[in-house]
Design a protein around this motif. Structure first.
Motif, PDB file in Angstrom:
ATOM      1  N   LEU A  87       0.837  -1.204   0.000  1.00  0.00           N
ATOM      2  CA  LEU A  87       0.000   0.000   0.000  1.00  0.00           C
ATOM      3  C   LEU A  87       0.867   1.247   0.000  1.00  0.00           C
ATOM      4  N   PRO A  88       0.365   2.366  -0.556  1.00  0.00           N
ATOM      5  CA  PRO A  88       1.090   3.625  -0.430  1.00  0.00           C
ATOM      6  C   PRO A  88       1.131   4.064   1.029  1.00  0.00           C
ATOM      7  N   SER A  89       2.132   4.847   1.374  1.00  0.00           N
ATOM      8  CA  SER A  89       2.268   5.284   2.768  1.00  0.00           C
ATOM      9  C   SER A  89       1.153   6.240   3.171  1.00  0.00           C
ATOM     10  N   GLU A  90       0.542   6.894   2.190  1.00  0.00           N
ATOM     11  CA  GLU A  90      -0.480   7.899   2.513  1.00  0.00           C
ATOM     12  C   GLU A  90      -1.777   7.638   1.750  1.00  0.00           C
ATOM     13  N   PHE A  91      -2.896   7.760   2.460  1.00  0.00           N
ATOM     14  CA  PHE A  91      -4.231   7.790   1.872  1.00  0.00           C
ATOM     15  C   PHE A  91      -4.905   9.062   2.356  1.00  0.00           C
ATOM     16  N   GLY A  92      -5.660   9.721   1.478  1.00  0.00           N
ATOM     17  CA  GLY A  92      -6.295  10.956   1.909  1.00  0.00           C
ATOM     18  C   GLY A  92      -7.644  11.193   1.257  1.00  0.00           C
ATOM     19  N   ILE A  93      -8.455  11.999   1.936  1.00  0.00           N
ATOM     20  CA  ILE A  93      -9.737  12.462   1.413  1.00  0.00           C
ATOM     21  C   ILE A  93      -9.796  13.973   1.605  1.00  0.00           C
ATOM     22  N   LEU A  94     -10.186  14.678   0.547  1.00  0.00           N
ATOM     23  CA  LEU A  94     -10.348  16.126   0.593  1.00  0.00           C
ATOM     24  C   LEU A  94     -11.832  16.458   0.485  1.00  0.00           C
ATOM     25  N   ASN A  95     -12.324  17.243   1.412  1.00  0.00           N
ATOM     26  CA  ASN A  95     -13.711  17.715   1.405  1.00  0.00           C
ATOM     27  C   ASN A  95     -13.715  19.216   1.145  1.00  0.00           C
ATOM     28  N   LEU A  96     -14.500  19.657   0.165  1.00  0.00           N
ATOM     29  CA  LEU A  96     -14.615  21.071  -0.154  1.00  0.00           C
ATOM     30  C   LEU A  96     -16.021  21.565   0.174  1.00  0.00           C
ATOM     31  N   PHE A  97     -16.094  22.812   0.673  1.00  0.00           N
ATOM     32  CA  PHE A  97     -17.352  23.367   1.161  1.00  0.00           C
ATOM     33  C   PHE A  97     -17.583  24.781   0.655  1.00  0.00           C
ATOM     34  N   ASP A  98     -18.855  25.180   0.611  1.00  0.00           N
ATOM     35  CA  ASP A  98     -19.217  26.573   0.413  1.00  0.00           C
ATOM     36  C   ASP A  98     -18.892  27.305   1.714  1.00  0.00           C
ATOM     37  N   PRO A  99     -17.994  28.292   1.682  1.00  0.00           N
ATOM     38  CA  PRO A  99     -17.578  28.928   2.934  1.00  0.00           C
ATOM     39  C   PRO A  99     -18.653  29.811   3.573  1.00  0.00           C
ATOM     40  N   ARG A 100     -19.687  30.168   2.800  1.00  0.00           N
ATOM     41  CA  ARG A 100     -20.725  31.057   3.329  1.00  0.00           C
ATOM     42  C   ARG A 100     -21.863  30.304   4.022  1.00  0.00           C
ATOM     43  N   THR A 101     -22.135  29.079   3.574  1.00  0.00           N
ATOM     44  CA  THR A 101     -23.251  28.332   4.140  1.00  0.00           C
ATOM     45  C   THR A 101     -22.829  27.007   4.782  1.00  0.00           C
ATOM     46  N   GLY A 102     -21.589  26.585   4.510  1.00  0.00           N
ATOM     47  CA  GLY A 102     -21.137  25.292   5.001  1.00  0.00           C
ATOM     48  C   GLY A 102     -21.618  24.119   4.171  1.00  0.00           C
ATOM     49  N   THR A 103     -22.307  24.399   3.078  1.00  0.00           N
ATOM     50  CA  THR A 103     -22.819  23.324   2.227  1.00  0.00           C
ATOM     51  C   THR A 103     -21.660  22.534   1.613  1.00  0.00           C
ATOM     52  N   PRO A 104     -21.673  21.208   1.744  1.00  0.00           N
ATOM     53  CA  PRO A 104     -20.605  20.423   1.118  1.00  0.00           C
ATOM     54  C   PRO A 104     -20.711  20.482  -0.398  1.00  0.00           C
ATOM     55  N   ARG A 105     -19.579  20.659  -1.054  1.00  0.00           N
ATOM     56  CA  ARG A 105     -19.539  20.767  -2.510  1.00  0.00           C
ATOM     57  C   ARG A 105     -18.909  19.558  -3.192  1.00  0.00           C
ATOM     58  N   ALA A 106     -17.874  19.010  -2.565  1.00  0.00           N
ATOM     59  CA  ALA A 106     -17.130  17.958  -3.269  1.00  0.00           C
ATOM     60  C   ALA A 106     -16.368  17.070  -2.304  1.00  0.00           C
ATOM     61  N   ILE A 107     -16.157  15.840  -2.754  1.00  0.00           N
ATOM     62  CA  ILE A 107     -15.273  14.889  -2.081  1.00  0.00           C
ATOM     63  C   ILE A 107     -14.303  14.365  -3.139  1.00  0.00           C
TER      64      ILE A 107
END
Length: 333
Positions: A87-107
């Motif tokens: 396995l690679p040494s690193e696994f990651g997940i990035l979550n992006l949000f609307d900064p004004r409402t907190g609405t999730p935009r992307a994973i």
């Protein structure tokens, strides 16, 4: 409430995007310039270490980039023994949000994003801090970020000589072979640190030490070189900072504290402080502070890793994915 959807890019989607070297560097530099102009919020990373016997930990990075109208949180695991499991040494997940409402935009799968953006920060640091005629690269370490360090640095400098070293022969030999094939030039695997580093114009130290050990000797550094140490555990002598005309970091807020980092001892002993620090890279990228000013300067650049770089690269990937119809839309609410 109207339906809310999340854009989702997995590892296969991101591979299909075929981000160019130039696109990666440009995206990450956008985040750095925003930081330099005071248009970001960076929360220092925090760590979760489930059990010391697991030989790994999680990093949680958080940030906001105003010009991109995006906030984000990345969680990345860093486990040094993963190679034993294929396995690679690193696994990651990035979550992006609307900064004004907190609405999730992307994973987004952030495993390769972490590698790409780290390499881009190394390359952008060299763009501003290395001699323009740098022709010899020495790279210590062969983990995931190492590939993108070398690839993106070579994109900018087109080196005459690239040397790589890592602890395990099969690791360094395989790394050199992969790079040689992808870059279309000879990349040489070196069996020891000294032979790899001596005489190099740019030295990148991305080792994977279980505990601090001063394997990179100050006397090996060529006058006028750029040194980029960013191993999780320090591999450099305390005297390394004594020969530097400039010391630059990506974010002083992250570098001045925390458990991990290649220059942790230098901060704790006062060798690297707000007084001795020349600049953050974002200030240089934004044109607010000078980068390299002459060929005789020996310069150090230490980067811990910025949430802003993840957010900026993730946003650029989303834009390209939407233009090409790549990825999935998930119903959230």
């Amino acid at each position: 409430m109207k339906p809310i959807y999340i854009d989702y890019l997995n590892a296969l989607d991101i591979d299909a995007l075929a981000m160019t070297d130039g696109e990666i560097i440009a995206a990450v530099e956008t985040g750095l310039v925003a930081q330099g102009n005071g248009q970001t919020v960076i929360e220092p990373r925090v760590h979760l270490e489930p059990d010391p016997s697991f030989h790994g930990h999680f990093n949680v990075l958080r940030g906001y980039v105003a010009p991109l109208d995006t906030a984000g949180v990345k969680i990345v695991g860093d486990y040094v023994d993963n190679y034993l499991h294929g396995l690679p040494s690193e696994f990651g997940i990035l979550n992006l949000f609307d900064p004004r409402t907190g609405t999730p935009r992307a994973i987004l799968d952030a495993t390769v994003i972490t590698d790409m953006r780290t390499g881009a920060v190394t390359a952008i640091g060299a763009k501003h801090l290395a001699r323009k005629n740098s022709k010899v690269l020495a790279h210590i370490g062969a983990r995931g970020t190492a590939y993108w360090n070398v690839r993106l640095l070579d994109h900018l400098f087109d080196f005459d000589e690239i040397r790589v070293h890592s602890r395990r022969p099969e690791s360094r030999d395989g790394f050199a072979a992969q790079l040689s094939a992808d870059l279309g030039k000879t990349v040489t695997a070196i069996a020891d640190w000294k032979s790899c580093i001596e005489g190099a114009d740019i030295v990148v130290e991305a080792s994977r030490l279980p505990e601090p050990q001063p394997l990179l000797k100050t006397e090996w550094i060529k006058p006028g070189a750029l040194v980029v140490p960013y191993g999780t555990m320090s591999a450099v002598e305390l005297s390394l900072t004594d020969i530097m005309q400039k010391m630059v970091v990506d974010d002083w807020g992250q570098c001045k504290g925390g458990k991990f980092g290649s220059l942790r001892a230098h901060v704790e002993t006062g060798r690297l402080s707000e007084k001795t620090l020349h600049a953050e890279l974002g200030q240089i990228a934004a044109g607010l502070k000078a980068g390299r000013e002459n060929d005789s300067e020996t310069i150090l650049f230490w980067h811990r890793g910025l949430s802003l770089s993840d957010i900026a690269l993730g946003k650029a990937m989303l834009a390209k994915a939407q233009a090409q119809g790549i990825g999935q839309r998930l119903r959230f609410a």
